[in-house]
Motif scaffolding. Structure first.
Motif: not given
Length: 118
Positions: A39-48, A74-91
């Protein structure tokens, strides 16, 4: 022609704002980390992207387009990267339901300590 472009810009702004709103609601309402990240990455990036396109249509200026293109990239590059890092830390923290994962590629790295070289 100007009125048509203004109406198109208005529609794009509204659609982008609606997508950003649904992203914010999704972050608040979803329970688990992968759903919140989605929810934080896909609709947010498309909305921007829609809002930036609307700004470019509304102002009709090449310097504005030259300013907006790096913002979108920059948004297309950083949104997946930050989501990946948050997901890995949550794991790593154990806050992801491992039973709900179809494929667990990090299971072996969880058994091996990070300093062990494996």
């Amino acid at each position: 022609m100007n009125e048509i472009l203004d109406v198109a810009a208005l529609v794009l702004i509204l659609m982008g704002a609606l997508l950003c709103l649904t992203a914010a609601i999704g972050v608040l309402r979803f329970r688990d980390v992968p759903s919140r990240l989605h929810a934080a990455t896909k609709p947010q990036v498309l909305g921007l992207m829609l809002i930036c396109l609307a700004i470019a249509l509304s102002l009709r200026s090449w310097p504005v387009v030259a300013f907006l293109v790096p913002i979108v990239l920059i948004q297309l590059a950083t949104a997946p990267l930050s989501a990946h890092m948050v997901g890995r830390q949550a794991y790593r923290n154990g806050t992801i339901d491992e039973g709900g994962l179809h494929v667990d590629e990090l299971a072996e790295s969880k058994r091996t300590p990070p300093a062990a070289g494996g």
